[in-house]
Write a protein that holds these residues in place. Structure first.
Motif, mmCIF file in Angstrom:
data_model
loop_
_atom_site.group_PDB
_atom_site.id
_atom_site.type_symbol
_atom_site.label_atom_id
_atom_site.label_comp_id
_atom_site.label_asym_id
_atom_site.label_seq_id
_atom_site.Cartn_x
_atom_site.Cartn_y
_atom_site.Cartn_z
ATOM 1 N N ARG A 37 69.226 -11.973 -85.598
ATOM 2 C CA ARG A 37 70.484 -11.384 -85.317
ATOM 3 C C ARG A 37 70.444 -10.335 -84.070
ATOM 4 N NH1 ARG A 37 74.708 -12.619 -88.520
ATOM 5 N NH2 ARG A 37 74.370 -13.718 -90.675
ATOM 6 N N PHE A 38 69.410 -9.792 -83.575
ATOM 7 C CA PHE A 38 69.467 -8.461 -82.638
ATOM 8 C C PHE A 38 68.514 -8.767 -81.939
ATOM 9 C CE2 PHE A 38 71.005 -6.808 -86.751
ATOM 10 C CZ PHE A 38 72.309 -6.360 -86.536
ATOM 11 N N SER A 39 68.512 -7.973 -80.626
ATOM 12 C CA SER A 39 67.753 -7.783 -79.684
ATOM 13 C C SER A 39 67.836 -6.320 -79.191
ATOM 14 C CB SER A 39 67.715 -8.687 -78.603
ATOM 15 O OG SER A 39 68.631 -8.512 -77.880
ATOM 16 N N TRP A 40 66.725 -5.887 -78.946
ATOM 17 C CA TRP A 40 66.953 -4.374 -78.500
ATOM 18 C C TRP A 40 66.484 -4.359 -76.793
ATOM 19 C CZ3 TRP A 40 65.848 -6.073 -83.174
ATOM 20 C CH2 TRP A 40 66.471 -5.186 -84.418
ATOM 21 N N ASN A 41 67.279 -3.351 -76.517
ATOM 22 C CA ASN A 41 67.237 -3.200 -74.970
ATOM 23 C C ASN A 41 66.862 -1.665 -74.455
ATOM 24 O OD1 ASN A 41 68.149 -3.559 -72.020
ATOM 25 N ND2 ASN A 41 68.265 -5.578 -72.982
ATOM 26 N N TYR A 42 65.692 -1.445 -73.638
ATOM 27 C CA TYR A 42 65.730 -0.268 -73.110
ATOM 28 C C TYR A 42 65.561 -0.231 -71.740
ATOM 29 C CZ TYR A 42 64.900 0.627 -78.247
ATOM 30 O OH TYR A 42 65.048 0.760 -79.648
ATOM 31 N N SER A 43 66.034 0.696 -70.829
ATOM 32 C CA SER A 43 65.980 0.999 -69.620
ATOM 33 C C SER A 43 65.510 2.301 -69.327
ATOM 34 C CB SER A 43 67.194 0.702 -68.888
ATOM 35 O OG SER A 43 67.642 -0.379 -68.878
ATOM 36 N N PHE A 44 64.271 2.428 -68.630
ATOM 37 C CA PHE A 44 63.721 3.807 -68.168
ATOM 38 C C PHE A 44 62.957 3.672 -66.898
ATOM 39 C CE2 PHE A 44 61.266 1.137 -70.725
ATOM 40 C CZ PHE A 44 59.826 1.233 -70.102
ATOM 41 N N LYS A 45 62.946 4.941 -66.321
ATOM 42 C CA LYS A 45 62.193 5.340 -65.077
ATOM 43 C C LYS A 45 60.708 5.313 -65.824
ATOM 44 C CE LYS A 45 63.212 7.302 -61.664
ATOM 45 N NZ LYS A 45 63.886 7.514 -60.474
ATOM 46 N N LEU A 46 59.788 4.861 -64.782
ATOM 47 C CA LEU A 46 58.296 5.070 -65.204
ATOM 48 C C LEU A 46 58.004 6.490 -65.295
ATOM 49 C CD1 LEU A 46 56.331 2.186 -63.574
ATOM 50 C CD2 LEU A 46 58.421 1.947 -64.678
ATOM 51 N N PRO A 47 57.416 6.765 -66.280
ATOM 52 C CA PRO A 47 56.853 8.158 -66.251
ATOM 53 C C PRO A 47 55.855 8.564 -65.207
ATOM 54 C CG PRO A 47 55.895 7.007 -68.196
ATOM 55 C CD PRO A 47 56.906 6.177 -67.202
ATOM 56 N N ASP A 48 55.847 9.599 -64.997
ATOM 57 C CA ASP A 48 54.911 10.188 -63.868
ATOM 58 C C ASP A 48 54.167 11.651 -64.310
ATOM 59 O OD1 ASP A 48 53.458 10.785 -61.435
ATOM 60 O OD2 ASP A 48 55.022 10.641 -60.021
ATOM 61 N N SER A 49 53.166 11.510 -64.966
ATOM 62 C CA SER A 49 52.529 12.704 -65.721
ATOM 63 C C SER A 49 52.077 13.460 -64.479
ATOM 64 C CB SER A 49 51.527 12.309 -66.541
ATOM 65 O OG SER A 49 50.445 12.011 -65.771
ATOM 66 N N ALA A 50 51.738 13.187 -63.433
ATOM 67 C CA ALA A 50 51.137 13.927 -62.398
ATOM 68 C C ALA A 50 52.323 14.853 -61.621
ATOM 69 C CB ALA A 50 50.532 13.319 -61.170
ATOM 70 N N ARG A 51 53.526 14.533 -61.459
ATOM 71 C CA ARG A 51 54.671 14.932 -61.001
ATOM 72 C C ARG A 51 55.087 15.885 -61.902
ATOM 73 N NH1 ARG A 51 59.578 12.070 -58.198
ATOM 74 N NH2 ARG A 51 57.751 11.327 -56.661
ATOM 75 N N ASP A 52 55.315 15.312 -63.350
ATOM 76 C CA ASP A 52 55.769 16.234 -64.475
ATOM 77 C C ASP A 52 55.209 17.323 -64.459
ATOM 78 O OD1 ASP A 52 57.686 14.191 -64.394
ATOM 79 O OD2 ASP A 52 56.902 13.273 -66.343
ATOM 80 N N ASN A 53 53.832 17.265 -64.495
ATOM 81 C CA ASN A 53 52.912 18.574 -64.834
ATOM 82 C C ASN A 53 53.143 19.467 -63.372
ATOM 83 O OD1 ASN A 53 51.885 17.753 -66.964
ATOM 84 N ND2 ASN A 53 50.057 16.579 -66.160
ATOM 85 N N ALA A 54 53.344 18.947 -62.535
ATOM 86 C CA ALA A 54 53.425 19.908 -61.408
ATOM 87 C C ALA A 54 54.696 20.725 -61.652
ATOM 88 C CB ALA A 54 53.535 19.086 -59.965
ATOM 89 N N GLU A 55 55.568 19.953 -61.795
ATOM 90 C CA GLU A 55 56.934 20.600 -61.913
ATOM 91 C C GLU A 55 56.615 21.500 -62.982
ATOM 92 O OE1 GLU A 55 60.039 17.572 -62.570
ATOM 93 O OE2 GLU A 55 60.007 16.945 -60.689
ATOM 94 N N ARG A 56 56.036 21.319 -64.070
ATOM 95 C CA ARG A 56 56.217 22.179 -65.097
ATOM 96 C C ARG A 56 55.547 23.507 -64.908
ATOM 97 N NH1 ARG A 56 53.606 19.105 -69.134
ATOM 98 N NH2 ARG A 56 55.553 17.557 -68.763
ATOM 99 N N ALA A 57 54.384 23.311 -63.858
ATOM 100 C CA ALA A 57 53.552 24.540 -63.623
ATOM 101 C C ALA A 57 54.391 25.216 -62.629
ATOM 102 C CB ALA A 57 52.350 24.022 -62.601
ATOM 103 N N GLU A 58 55.293 24.594 -61.746
ATOM 104 C CA GLU A 58 56.165 25.217 -61.053
ATOM 105 C C GLU A 58 57.123 26.344 -61.545
ATOM 106 O OE1 GLU A 58 58.684 23.263 -57.699
ATOM 107 O OE2 GLU A 58 56.791 22.576 -57.186
ATOM 108 N N ARG A 59 57.829 25.635 -62.742
ATOM 109 C CA ARG A 59 58.854 26.271 -63.485
ATOM 110 C C ARG A 59 58.148 27.561 -63.987
ATOM 111 N NH1 ARG A 59 60.086 22.557 -67.264
ATOM 112 N NH2 ARG A 59 60.078 20.860 -65.570
ATOM 113 N N GLN A 60 56.960 27.351 -64.800
ATOM 114 C CA GLN A 60 56.178 28.307 -65.279
ATOM 115 C C GLN A 60 55.971 29.722 -64.396
ATOM 116 O OE1 GLN A 60 52.820 27.131 -67.291
ATOM 117 N NE2 GLN A 60 54.010 26.468 -69.315
#
Lengths: 275, 275
Positions: free
Chosen positions: B250-273
């Motif tokens: 009776r169901f299907s599940w649907n997810y939309s998302f941006k591909l993660p980017d651990s390199a950039r995310d880490n960089a941003e986190r470091a910047e914020r700190q």
DNA sequence: TAGTGGTCTAGACCACTTC
DNA sequence: AAGTGGTCTAGACCACTAA
């Protein structure tokens, strides 16, 4: 009186009893059930009736049997959790293929060429594939089909469809088997200036077709999960439409997301348009 | 010679034939299959053998049967697509409950009180629920269990677990059945200054347990999809852990998302700190 | 009540595995 | 070779549905 003379006998009753023994741990996963003859004697029924009882358990995914061997409670291997991080850009953008493979080896998992077989063909686009890729139904698209195994056992198939104009002449459609995993394909698109940016995954579950039972060597009572994935570039060009058929008992899917907020999103969109 | 004397007969053969007739559309969804007696005559086998053939189709989810009625090709109702938008904040934050219900009515779907039954209980926390809510295993948590129907037929169950300290005394744990849907629960948390912000959903599929077969009135050969959902506030407090059991067909599940980017995310986190 | 599917028995025979 | 599960027959009987 073997303490078994309270309820009406019959296949359902026997199946329920055996199920209870399995769930209680009396028969542990992978453990052997009593033989047909033993159950015949215990319940005072025909072998055929016992067989019907076992059949129910098989179709419920609780046991497997080998002719001449015996009947065994099914193992519940730990689910492989598939999260969105498996598409991490770092895996295919920052590291080259060799490093990517080396990473897999280093992480303790064996990288085995025979774990994945691959065939690439030009095929007429199915309705779905055509709609996703934005090409006419029936027009030629590349189909890259993989059968993935874990320790020799098939776990899932994955078939990717590409627009010929995108991938013609690239190593993606080179019949020589390339590197395993989505990283391989995504790397190619990255180098083509078609960097994967976002995607959509759709999941549903059902019982397998006879063909699927054969290619995935599914035991009785094993459902499959169908995964349909569409991958887009930042400007919403579809670069890949993929369909996967997964043995249900081997995987789980994991998604983390912020709750959407259409009110705020609309406001932001309006703001952007004004500026 | 009824043009049926080429291959070895037997249950498997008959099942394959019938399956082919269904897939080719010769027998349309909801259509009636030949009676056992007719098949007995056609294939020159015992009723029991025909029954075994039908059994296989039932376990493959291809047909259903009613004793005394007949055997029918299963209907494939359109899948209800569950997307992340179903958690849209606008639904429970900006509009009040009445408006929410009115919206459902206006959108053509009937809102029927009897579509959902609800029971609220204090129960000892299971291992999973305890881990998710961050309470000791076995300590009391609120369990709010719903059985949801569509046109009278059960489609899924959903059981939410809450920390007593969060919901004690609110209408969430009021035994009087409240408004349907997640909106109802989320609204309560919003008013408690525990606004839902992000969540995690985990999916897997398997064959149902006998209990599930009963409560969901599942036909033979129908798998279930298990959905485990954890809901967090912006500061990562878990406000709800919920488990749903869904009829797979009776169901299907649907997810939309941006591909993660651990390199950039880490960089941003470091910047914020640093800042 | 006639026709449907569902369960069970009794027994033959087969295919496969294990020793 | 002995023991295992798998298939099929032949026929009795039951439970349910629909006319």
């Amino acid at each position: 009186m073997t303490a078994k003379d309270k309820k009406p006998p019959g296949a359902q009753r026997i199946a329920d009893d055996l199920r209870a023994e399995i769930e209680s741990g009396e028969i542990e996963p992978g453990g052997k059930l009593p033989t047909t003859r033993q159950l015949v004697e215990k319940y005072g029924v025909t072998p055929e009736t016992v067989r019907q009882a076992i059949l129910r358990l098989k179709n419920a995914g609780a046991v497997t049997s080998r002719q001449g061997g015996g009947v065994y409670a099914r193992n519940r291997p730990p689910l492989k959790r598939l999260g969105m991080q498996r598409y991490d850009k770092a895996k295919w953008r920052d590291s080259d293929e060799v490093a990517f493979i080396a990473d897999r080896v280093a992480s303790g998992r064996e990288y085995n060429r025979t774990d994945q077989t691959q065939t690439v063909k030009l095929v007429p686009a199915s309705r779905e594939a055509a709609a996703a890729l934005g090409v006419p139904e029936g027009s030629d698209v590349y189909a890259r089909a993989r059968l993935v195994r874990e320790k020799g056992e098939p776990t899932h198939t994955l078939t990717s469809y590409y627009r010929p104009s995108h991938v013609e002449g690239t190593r993606l459609v080179d019949p020589t088997p390339g590197p395993a995993g989505a990283g391989g394909g995504f790397r190619v698109f990255y180098e083509l200036s078609l960097e994967p940016d976002h995607m959509n995954e759709e999941l549903c579950a059902r019982m397998p077709t006879p063909t699927e039972v054969e290619t995935l060597q599914l035991p009785q009572g094993e459902p499959v999960v169908v995964l349909k994935r569409t991958t887009y570039t930042a400007d919403d060009t579809v670069i890949e439409y993929a369909v996967g058929i997964h043995c249900a008992s081997r995987f789980s899917w994991n998604y983390s997301f912020k709750l959407p907020d259409s009110a705020r999103d609309n406001a932001e969109r309006a703001e952007r348009q004004e500026s």
